[in-house]
Write a protein that holds these residues in place. Structure first.
Motif, PDB file in Angstrom:
ATOM      1  N   THR A 182       0.834  -1.199   0.000  1.00 37.03           N
ATOM      2  CA  THR A 182       0.000   0.000   0.000  1.00 37.03           C
ATOM      3  C   THR A 182       0.869   1.249   0.000  1.00 37.03           C
ATOM      4  O   THR A 182       0.660   2.178  -0.783  1.00 37.03           O
ATOM      5  N   ARG A 183       1.830   1.249   0.893  1.00 40.40           N
ATOM      6  CA  ARG A 183       2.756   2.365   0.987  1.00 40.40           C
ATOM      7  C   ARG A 183       3.475   2.616  -0.338  1.00 40.40           C
ATOM      8  O   ARG A 183       3.505   3.728  -0.857  1.00 40.40           O
ATOM      9  N   THR A 184       4.064   1.548  -0.877  1.00 42.07           N
ATOM     10  CA  THR A 184       4.849   1.689  -2.105  1.00 42.07           C
ATOM     11  C   THR A 184       3.969   2.124  -3.268  1.00 42.07           C
ATOM     12  O   THR A 184       4.325   3.032  -4.028  1.00 42.07           O
ATOM     13  N   SER A 185       2.814   1.487  -3.403  1.00 46.31           N
ATOM     14  CA  SER A 185       1.990   1.756  -4.582  1.00 46.31           C
ATOM     15  C   SER A 185       1.355   3.144  -4.518  1.00 46.31           C
ATOM     16  O   SER A 185       1.233   3.819  -5.547  1.00 46.31           O
ATOM     17  N   PHE A 186       0.962   3.580  -3.344  1.00 43.54           N
ATOM     18  CA  PHE A 186       0.396   4.935  -3.239  1.00 43.54           C
ATOM     19  C   PHE A 186       1.475   5.995  -3.443  1.00 43.54           C
ATOM     20  O   PHE A 186       1.285   6.967  -4.178  1.00 43.54           O
TER      21      PHE A 186
ATOM     22  N   LEU B  17      -1.249  -0.555  -7.725  1.00 50.36           N
ATOM     23  CA  LEU B  17      -0.661   0.688  -8.245  1.00 50.36           C
ATOM     24  C   LEU B  17      -1.591   1.347  -9.257  1.00 50.36           C
ATOM     25  O   LEU B  17      -1.882   2.544  -9.175  1.00 50.36           O
ATOM     26  N   HIS B  18      -2.061   0.569 -10.195  1.00 47.43           N
ATOM     27  CA  HIS B  18      -2.836   1.142 -11.300  1.00 47.43           C
ATOM     28  C   HIS B  18      -4.213   1.637 -10.838  1.00 47.43           C
ATOM     29  O   HIS B  18      -4.642   2.719 -11.213  1.00 47.43           O
ATOM     30  N   VAL B  19      -4.906   0.833 -10.031  1.00 44.60           N
ATOM     31  CA  VAL B  19      -6.247   1.260  -9.600  1.00 44.60           C
ATOM     32  C   VAL B  19      -6.157   2.466  -8.666  1.00 44.60           C
ATOM     33  O   VAL B  19      -7.007   3.357  -8.729  1.00 44.60           O
ATOM     34  N   GLN B  20      -5.137   2.496  -7.832  1.00 47.54           N
ATOM     35  CA  GLN B  20      -5.034   3.623  -6.905  1.00 47.54           C
ATOM     36  C   GLN B  20      -4.715   4.912  -7.653  1.00 47.54           C
ATOM     37  O   GLN B  20      -5.166   5.988  -7.248  1.00 47.54           O
TER      38      GLN B  20
END
Lengths: 337, 337, 337
Positions: free
Chosen positions: B52-56, B323-326
């Motif tokens: 979550t951290r990385t992707s956001f 990553l993409h959806v966020q």
């Protein structure tokens, strides 16, 4: 020309402070800039932070710069500040190396380092901040140690916005002690006293007993600033008298300096003054005063919900202004290069 | 128009969700964008995070924005969520101030706040997230609380990719409980049930006993969504029957709600159902089902190495899709401004 | 062509290392670049860091890239590295998933993972780093495990700058053990031995007793590198003889490998050799030698204030060079894509 830091507002001229405030107002209107393009700042947090961390990191970014956030002793190595010490204790690294190495990487260093609350004679030396300023070869910014000059600037900016004028001379300003379950840092109190007298306000330091007077260094700064700016400064222990006719109420809790390191003995005194809470009854005694606080604030301990949620409360504006003034400070310091 | 948050997929129309998924697919093909140019998001982690951290943080950056990562209670101040409380405990700051101040600094706030696992009647109120949504004046994104809507979107996207179609109606979908040494959050289970029924799949909730049923709120959402979407929803405690003919197997461990706060009593029940592990034998009962999990996953406890390393496992694709959806979600929320 | 990592300098040819050093020198002259435009790197810190963290995060930024800093087990999930294990202990996630998922998000992964100091037979496998390299589908960079190749490069660069030549062959180089209250990682000692012999210097490993010899793997690398480069390598326990005529003194403390896991038995030996401290008397025996250390350094324990503050000390230059060499390494790894 020697390197300029932002350690305390007293080190900067009134003209310089006014210029910073004007630049902050400009950033508030137009947030993006390039003053830190290709520049970086290390933010060292020896203590927790929400507003300071967010506003510095974001502020650097909005000016094209890059902030690196470090927490020494947690995700970085613990640091020694004593000169000449044989480092066979906990510290793995001396400030001389930390400051010099960081100065090679980044263009500015921000430092948050609260007092240890064991011995005020040690704490009042502000050794962590002073050591960084001594060894760093880049500008150092005080992100709160035993003073909080960035908060001072944000506070003044919020008052100027509220009153619709940059001239705050003659405003009746009450800096009131409030209860908190723990003894807290005097930093924001020292700072509020410093900046309110600097800007020519009529300042009353309201606190339970003479033991809650601030360190003589700051009491003297208050008196001297008032003399120079045409304002005034006095201490009071009478709530009604202090609030009466006030135009600004600024609240803060702090520990009594004579009790440093023996806080169990101060606790009953503090506990006996919970009624210093800022509430509607007290605000009603004022001349329609504006209320503020540096945050974080314990609701219904330092100030009531009614005061916090009232139109008179500008604490959120003051917090927002941290972003703007710090951008002005960073831009000014970067401009030396 | 009122401010739009991303708290739960149920608050968004199917058309909106489809648009987000389409945008996410576009970002997967072409990662860089400018939708968050000059914008920022605060990411508040009350609990640990890797994906979550990385992707956001990366997602915001790839769209030209800036993420600020905060860990309240660790490197930021502990926060009070109760309205009207006298804050004389641990919390130094009220959500009202935190949310309002952050709203002045940033353009969006992400919140991760797991249940406390003491009292489900408290946890099910989702108070931390709801409080941010109440007090913030910028959009709030759920980064996992008692639901995990970002995971839902990534999961659906991975299934659409796997099946080569956006239409998932009629797919036989098994959401299976699995063993874990600790009682875990029901969030991903609530979310999987919510989104699988929303997209018209035939959903079986497989769990050891009726005690492992999800909160009635989510059981009802499942039933209602199925009725609206033309899918179906039922609970089963029979492994063979549930797996038989399945096209999707989604695994998750969670604690039984009736045992909240007295987990020592639930432990023997959990311990007696280690055989719910997803293994090759079970996968062989399916109709060549695809397998996924939200991660983190304990190998050889929740699923065997053989299943995790098989072609059927799309957990890594699902994680990537976060990553993409966020990015799609952040872009949509920023588009309100 | 197989994926190239930066795990150890021994995996790279002398030509490649020379090219990295030349690129680092170019970055030192001109810091901004675009080699990582649109790229990202995850920095995983299983152990604390100041220089490494700052220099990697800033270096990526200066090349147009984005670093994401993660601390597994602290703000991210604890990780399992054993293949095939039944994960019913502390670890919530297997390296296979961590590495594969991160590889979907970012273009490079940096790993800092110190030995556990319980069992050298385990530690010497360098399992964390090797596991990332095994499972990741993007390049992996060693940010210090049981070797510290980035430090090697920064060290050589600082020596080349000091001597005004890239040719270091024949320099008399002393790698001296020094006292430290705790047993420390051999990583920098392994690395210094590796790179000093690689570059053809006449290397003396000075340590209290044969127990402080490095692992045979690195002793062999030292001997082989010396044979290939035309340098030399020997061990000495005689301070005066080792320092005499030295042109480079590099200090490091480390724990004795035969005492791994029973450090109480090693402590008296270490304590008896506090006189290995680098001081002015020892430096006076040298041929005007340059002094360096990887930092952090305990002043007046490993080296005296007089040595650290002397003109001979290039530790700060070496630390600065971390930034430049790591940018060269990241740019080289990104260039594969």
């Amino acid at each position: 020309m020697s390197l300029r830091h932002f350690l305390n507002t007293q080190d900067w001229s009134r003209d310089d402070l006014d210029a910073l405030l004007a630049q902050a107002a400009a950033f508030k209107r137009s947030p993006q800039g390039r003053a830190l393009e290709g520049r970086s700042i290390a933010l060292l947090f020896f203590n927790p932070s929400m507003r300071t961390r967010t506003s510095f990191e974001l502020g650097a970014h909005q000016l094209g710069g890059k902030a690196i956030v470090l927490s020494p002793g947690k995700d970085a190595w613990p640091i020694e500040f004593e000169v000449g010490s044989v480092m066979d204790g906990e510290a793995e690294e001396h400030i001389a190396e930390v400051a010099r190495v960081l100065s090679r990487y980044v263009d500015m260093i921000g430092v948050r380092a609260f007092p240890k609350f064991q011995d005020w004679q040690v704490d009042r030396q502000d050794r962590v901040l002073k050591s960084f300023a001594k060894y760093a070869t880049v500008p150092v910014v005080n992100m709160e140690t035993i003073t909080h000059p960035c908060q001072e600037m944000a506070h003044i900016m919020a008052l100027q916005e509220h009153f619709g004028t940059t001239d705050l001379r003659g405003k009746k300003y009450v800096l009131t002690w409030t209860y908190h379950p723990k003894p807290l840092n005097t930093a924001v109190a020292n700072s509020a006293l410093t900046i309110a007298t600097r800007f020519g306000m009529d300042v009353t330091l309201l606190c339970p007993t003479p033991d809650y007077a601030l360190d003589p260094r700051y009491m003297d700064i208050g008196a001297n600033n008032a003399a120079e700016s045409g304002g005034s400064f006095r201490m009071s222990h009478d709530i009604e008298e202090a609030y009466s006719g006030a135009q600004v109420v600024y609240a803060k809790s702090w520990g009594a300096i004579p009790y440093f390191g023996r806080w169990d003995q101060e606790k009953p005194i503090r506990d006996a003054h919970k009624h210093f809470i800022v509430d509607e009854a007290k605000m009603a005694m004022t001349d329609d005063a504006v209320f503020s606080h540096c945050l974080p604030l314990r609701r219904n301990v330092k100030a009531t919900d009614a005061v916090m949620d009232s139109q008179a409360c500008i604490a959120i504006d003051e917090a927002e202004n941290r972003l703007h003034v710090q951008k002005a400070i960073m831009a000014a310091l970067a401009g030396q290069g």
